[in-house]
Motif scaffolding. Structure first.
Motif, PDB file in Angstrom:
ATOM      1  N   PHE A 322       0.827  -1.205   0.000  1.00  0.00           N
ATOM      2  CA  PHE A 322       0.000   0.000   0.000  1.00  0.00           C
ATOM      3  C   PHE A 322       0.866   1.262   0.000  1.00  0.00           C
ATOM      4  CE2 PHE A 322      -1.816   3.346   2.693  1.00  0.00           C
ATOM      5  CZ  PHE A 322      -2.947   3.677   1.961  1.00  0.00           C
ATOM      6  N   ASN A 323       1.885   1.294   0.858  1.00  0.00           N
ATOM      7  CA  ASN A 323       2.763   2.468   0.919  1.00  0.00           C
ATOM      8  C   ASN A 323       3.509   2.685  -0.389  1.00  0.00           C
ATOM      9  OD1 ASN A 323       2.128   3.189   3.568  1.00  0.00           O
ATOM     10  ND2 ASN A 323       3.670   1.815   4.427  1.00  0.00           N
ATOM     11  N   ARG A 324       3.983   1.605  -0.999  1.00  0.00           N
ATOM     12  CA  ARG A 324       4.723   1.729  -2.260  1.00  0.00           C
ATOM     13  C   ARG A 324       3.820   2.238  -3.378  1.00  0.00           C
ATOM     14  NH1 ARG A 324       7.962   1.723   0.897  1.00  0.00           N
ATOM     15  NH2 ARG A 324       9.789   0.372   1.157  1.00  0.00           N
ATOM     16  N   PHE A 325       2.618   1.742  -3.467  1.00  0.00           N
ATOM     17  CA  PHE A 325       1.714   2.181  -4.534  1.00  0.00           C
ATOM     18  C   PHE A 325       1.247   3.625  -4.307  1.00  0.00           C
ATOM     19  CE2 PHE A 325       1.673  -2.143  -5.894  1.00  0.00           C
ATOM     20  CZ  PHE A 325       1.232  -2.116  -7.208  1.00  0.00           C
ATOM     21  N   TRP A 326       1.101   4.010  -3.034  1.00  0.00           N
ATOM     22  CA  TRP A 326       0.727   5.410  -2.786  1.00  0.00           C
ATOM     23  C   TRP A 326       1.871   6.360  -3.171  1.00  0.00           C
ATOM     24  CZ3 TRP A 326      -2.348   9.138  -2.783  1.00  0.00           C
ATOM     25  CH2 TRP A 326      -2.020  10.359  -2.203  1.00  0.00           C
ATOM     26  N   GLU A 327       3.119   5.940  -2.946  1.00  0.00           N
ATOM     27  CA  GLU A 327       4.244   6.767  -3.368  1.00  0.00           C
ATOM     28  C   GLU A 327       4.235   6.966  -4.877  1.00  0.00           C
ATOM     29  OE1 GLU A 327       7.703   4.831  -1.896  1.00  0.00           O
ATOM     30  OE2 GLU A 327       7.362   5.403   0.201  1.00  0.00           O
ATOM     31  N   ARG A 328       3.881   5.923  -5.619  1.00  0.00           N
ATOM     32  CA  ARG A 328       3.780   6.053  -7.075  1.00  0.00           C
ATOM     33  C   ARG A 328       2.631   6.972  -7.457  1.00  0.00           C
ATOM     34  NH1 ARG A 328       3.753   0.079  -9.523  1.00  0.00           N
ATOM     35  NH2 ARG A 328       3.353   1.351 -11.392  1.00  0.00           N
ATOM     36  N   GLU A 329       1.502   6.810  -6.784  1.00  0.00           N
ATOM     37  CA  GLU A 329       0.351   7.666  -7.077  1.00  0.00           C
ATOM     38  C   GLU A 329       0.659   9.126  -6.726  1.00  0.00           C
ATOM     39  OE1 GLU A 329      -3.713   8.541  -8.134  1.00  0.00           O
ATOM     40  OE2 GLU A 329      -2.369   6.847  -8.515  1.00  0.00           O
ATOM     41  N   GLU A 330       1.324   9.327  -5.606  1.00  0.00           N
ATOM     42  CA  GLU A 330       1.665  10.682  -5.179  1.00  0.00           C
ATOM     43  C   GLU A 330       2.623  11.348  -6.166  1.00  0.00           C
ATOM     44  OE1 GLU A 330       3.187  12.828  -1.052  1.00  0.00           O
ATOM     45  OE2 GLU A 330       3.959  10.861  -1.624  1.00  0.00           O
ATOM     46  N   ALA A 331       3.632  10.602  -6.618  1.00  0.00           N
ATOM     47  CA  ALA A 331       4.583  11.154  -7.581  1.00  0.00           C
ATOM     48  C   ALA A 331       3.905  11.470  -8.909  1.00  0.00           C
ATOM     49  CB  ALA A 331       5.737  10.170  -7.791  1.00  0.00           C
ATOM     50  N   SER A 332       2.980  10.603  -9.324  1.00  0.00           N
ATOM     51  CA  SER A 332       2.258  10.838 -10.572  1.00  0.00           C
ATOM     52  C   SER A 332       1.412  12.105 -10.495  1.00  0.00           C
ATOM     53  CB  SER A 332       1.376   9.633 -10.902  1.00  0.00           C
ATOM     54  OG  SER A 332       0.595   9.879 -12.065  1.00  0.00           O
ATOM     55  N   LEU A 333       0.685  12.271  -9.390  1.00  0.00           N
ATOM     56  CA  LEU A 333      -0.130  13.478  -9.226  1.00  0.00           C
ATOM     57  C   LEU A 333       0.741  14.727  -9.107  1.00  0.00           C
ATOM     58  CD1 LEU A 333      -2.841  12.200  -6.704  1.00  0.00           C
ATOM     59  CD2 LEU A 333      -3.122  12.622  -9.152  1.00  0.00           C
ATOM     60  N   ALA A 334       1.863  14.605  -8.403  1.00  0.00           N
ATOM     61  CA  ALA A 334       2.752  15.754  -8.255  1.00  0.00           C
ATOM     62  C   ALA A 334       3.299  16.200  -9.604  1.00  0.00           C
ATOM     63  CB  ALA A 334       3.895  15.402  -7.305  1.00  0.00           C
ATOM     64  N   TYR A 335       3.600  15.255 -10.489  1.00  0.00           N
ATOM     65  CA  TYR A 335       4.085  15.632 -11.821  1.00  0.00           C
ATOM     66  C   TYR A 335       2.971  16.258 -12.642  1.00  0.00           C
ATOM     67  CZ  TYR A 335       6.104  15.337 -16.473  1.00  0.00           C
ATOM     68  OH  TYR A 335       6.560  15.643 -17.725  1.00  0.00           O
ATOM     69  N   GLN A 336       1.782  15.677 -12.591  1.00  0.00           N
ATOM     70  CA  GLN A 336       0.656  16.223 -13.354  1.00  0.00           C
ATOM     71  C   GLN A 336       0.292  17.630 -12.903  1.00  0.00           C
ATOM     72  OE1 GLN A 336      -2.709  13.532 -13.330  1.00  0.00           O
ATOM     73  NE2 GLN A 336      -1.385  11.747 -13.537  1.00  0.00           N
ATOM     74  N   TRP A 337       0.456  17.905 -11.627  1.00  0.00           N
ATOM     75  CA  TRP A 337       0.053  19.204 -11.075  1.00  0.00           C
ATOM     76  C   TRP A 337       1.209  20.192 -10.985  1.00  0.00           C
ATOM     77  CZ3 TRP A 337      -3.003  16.650  -6.484  1.00  0.00           C
ATOM     78  CH2 TRP A 337      -4.172  16.075  -7.001  1.00  0.00           C
ATOM     79  N   GLY A 338       2.377  19.804 -11.447  1.00  0.00           N
ATOM     80  CA  GLY A 338       3.493  20.734 -11.471  1.00  0.00           C
ATOM     81  C   GLY A 338       4.081  21.046 -10.119  1.00  0.00           C
ATOM     82  N   SER A 339       3.924  20.152  -9.152  1.00  0.00           N
ATOM     83  CA  SER A 339       4.448  20.399  -7.805  1.00  0.00           C
ATOM     84  C   SER A 339       5.467  19.335  -7.398  1.00  0.00           C
ATOM     85  CB  SER A 339       3.299  20.411  -6.779  1.00  0.00           C
ATOM     86  OG  SER A 339       2.604  19.177  -6.780  1.00  0.00           O
ATOM     87  N   TYR A 340       6.062  18.673  -8.380  1.00  0.00           N
ATOM     88  CA  TYR A 340       6.981  17.585  -8.065  1.00  0.00           C
ATOM     89  C   TYR A 340       8.269  18.104  -7.426  1.00  0.00           C
ATOM     90  CZ  TYR A 340       9.566  13.230  -8.534  1.00  0.00           C
ATOM     91  OH  TYR A 340      10.274  12.089  -8.268  1.00  0.00           O
ATOM     92  N   ALA A 341       8.751  19.247  -7.891  1.00  0.00           N
ATOM     93  CA  ALA A 341       9.983  19.825  -7.352  1.00  0.00           C
ATOM     94  C   ALA A 341       9.710  21.255  -6.937  1.00  0.00           C
ATOM     95  CB  ALA A 341      11.115  19.763  -8.369  1.00  0.00           C
TER      96      ALA A 341
END
Length: 543
Positions: A322-341
């Motif tokens: 669950f934690n690993r898949f949420w990290e992937r989901e979080e990174a994906s949303l952060a990239y889509q929303w322009g808040s990854y870095a």
């Protein structure tokens, strides 16, 4: 600016003009307020008018006002001393300045490319390439039809991005104008903001140049001096209602993208996490239900059922995945929303606090003028804070002992056994409260439902105590006067964690390590978690 508008009239006008019902997009930025800035009664009318002039000077448009009366009195003193309950300014700006600010802060947005295999990439916004950042073209949305209403008619910025850009513009206004630094020395120019200027000048009287003064920002200085208490976005009612309707619709997932476009990434990540965890929690829930049915069919209990270890192992692997898949989901949303870095977040976290106070001195390291506060004084204040917190903990400690008596965790049998072993009476045994948990009592511990009454009551009381201590912790941490935001937050988190962990888990530790009663420990966990679950549902979903 002196035209009076009531709050209801402001909202009514905003509702009538907030969107074009035909195109379904946000109205032009020049015609609707984006931020509300509220002055406290401490601010004089002259100061408010001078601040308004400063805002207009940098391109901030004051489109609505509330609380300023049209007074034709020629007596400036009466005008300046007139009492008010607070003045609210509705702020906005022009589309051109918004685009320039987006380029300055390097707003990250999806950008079209000439590569058919990679139609869009995340890039920093550029005014020269603005056409490549347009999301909506000729009324059709590239994202989804429902999200079109959250973009402006040009298709460049969402409602949340408008707020972000205008807040960045307002927060970047220097506290002192370019002419303010020479006002006092020349004596010929009139200070544009006498009250604010002289207050800042008093704190920085030892500054040799205007370099350090220029680092002060207008809004943060006004908040520190108590002239402004609120700077908040303006709601768009029909968009907020649209999100609410779709969020409470249990037949469909929450509109995460719409929440992001309206409230911003911070709020959207919370709802994305809740939606993700709600979907993933179904798997261990189904496994637990199957094991529960099998256990009842066999006539076993949780202590002698051979499937109990299996459930523990499955839950362990499920939590890891669950934690690993949420990290992937979080990174994906952060990239889509322009808040990854996002580097500004780190700069803010490790930056200096606006409310930090001290005396001006020359830094022994850099040689520059800086604000200094003695670490020894801060350590003494931290020690006092620890002492105050320990004294406050005595109150929940007494309450937890009483609740353990009311729940039957400390009974007459425990008192007798203690007296036989130790030779003196049980120090935590209170007969009056312990009798409430005996058979036939109000909180009968052997009853299938009465035993949960003190648990629910304790959960409510713990939540109330935590709310009260949060105010104390904030006041104590502010009094400690930490220089960095990180140190301030760390001190506040440590206080709250220590207090809330004590009143929430002291009963569990008593049952687990002193009584060593697995049955009572299980009942306590079920009751506490159930009560907390209903509390969260009530506060986060209903209220």
């Amino acid at each position: 600016l002196r035209k009076t508008l009531s709050v209801s009239q402001i909202i009514m006008d905003h509702n009538d003009n907030e969107t074009d019902k035909i195109s379904g997009t946000l109205p032009p930025v020049e015609t609707t307020p984006i931020l509300y800035l509220r002055f406290t009664p401490k601010a004089t009318k002259d100061l408010i008018l001078d601040i308004a002039a400063r805002l207009n000077k940098v391109g901030i448009i004051i489109i609505t006002t509330e609380g300023i009366t049209d007074d034709n009195d020629d007596d400036d003193a009466n005008l300046n001393n007139q009492q008010h309950n607070g003045v609210v300014l509705g702020l906005t700006t022009t589309q051109t300045l918004l685009e320039n600010e987006a380029q300055i802060i390097q707003l990250v947005k999806p950008c079209r490319t000439n590569d058919m295999n990679i139609p869009r990439i995340m890039e920093h916004f550029s005014v020269a390439a603005r056409d490549n950042f347009i999301h909506v073209v000729d009324g059709s949305s590239i994202d989804t039809k429902n999200n079109e209403r959250f973009y402006d008619s040009l298709g460049l910025f969402t409602a949340a991005e408008r707020v972000l850009l205008l807040q960045s513009m307002v927060n970047s206004i220097p506290a002192l104008d370019a002419t303010d630094s020479t006002t006092e020395s020349s004596g010929e120019k009139k200070c544009a903001m006498p009250t604010l200027f002289h207050s800042i000048l008093e704190n920085y009287s030892k500054c040799a140049s205007g370099e350090d003064k220029s680092k002060l920002m207008l809004v943060s200085s006004l908040k520190s001096l108590g002239y402004v208490d609120v700077v908040c976005p303006v709601h768009i009612p029909h968009l907020r209602e649209y999100i609410l309707r779709n969020t409470i619709n249990f037949m469909s997932p929450p509109p995460i993208q719409a929440i992001r476009n309206y409230y911003g990434e911070h709020v959207a990540f919370y709802f994305a996490w809740m939606d993700f965890s709600s979907r993933w929690i179904r798997f261990p829930g189904i496994i637990g239900l199957i094991v529960y049915c099998v256990r009842n069919y066999r006539g076993h209990t949780v202590d002698n059922c051979d499937l109990t270890p299996f459930v523990g192992i499955v839950t362990f692997f499920w939590a890891t995945i669950f934690n690993r898949f949420w990290e992937r989901e979080e990174a994906s949303l952060a990239y889509q929303w322009g808040s990854y870095a996002v580097t500004n977040r780190d700069a803010l976290h490790y930056g200096k606090r606006a409310n930090f106070t001290g005396e001006m001195r020359e830094s022994p390291v850099t040689g520059r003028i800086e604000m200094y506060y003695s670490p020894t004084k801060r350590k003494l204040k931290c020690a006092v804070s620890v002492l105050v917190s320990m004294l406050i903990v005595v109150y929940p400690c007494i309450l937890m002992i009483l609740f353990m008596n009311m729940q039957g965790y400390i009974s007459a049998d425990d008192a007798k056994r203690w007296e036989m072993d130790q030779g003196y009476s049980h120090p935590l045994y209170f007969p009056f409260f312990a009798k409430l948990a005996e058979p036939g009592g109000v909180f009968d511990a052997s009853s299938s439902w009465r035993c949960f009454l003190p648990v629910i009551l304790r959960a409510i009381l713990v939540n109330f105590m935590n709310q009260m201590y949060r105010k104390v912790a904030v006041a104590l941490t502010e009094w400690e006067n930490h220089e960095l935001v990180k140190n301030h937050e760390d001190s506040l988190v440590l206080k709250r964690f220590a207090f809330e962990a004590f009143d929430a888990y002291v009963v569990l530790f008593y049952l687990a390590f002193y009584e060593r009663n697995i049955h009572l420990l299980r009942l306590e966990l079920v009751g506490a978690l159930s009560a907390d679950t209903f509390r969260r549902m009530l506060t986060e979903s209903v209220i």
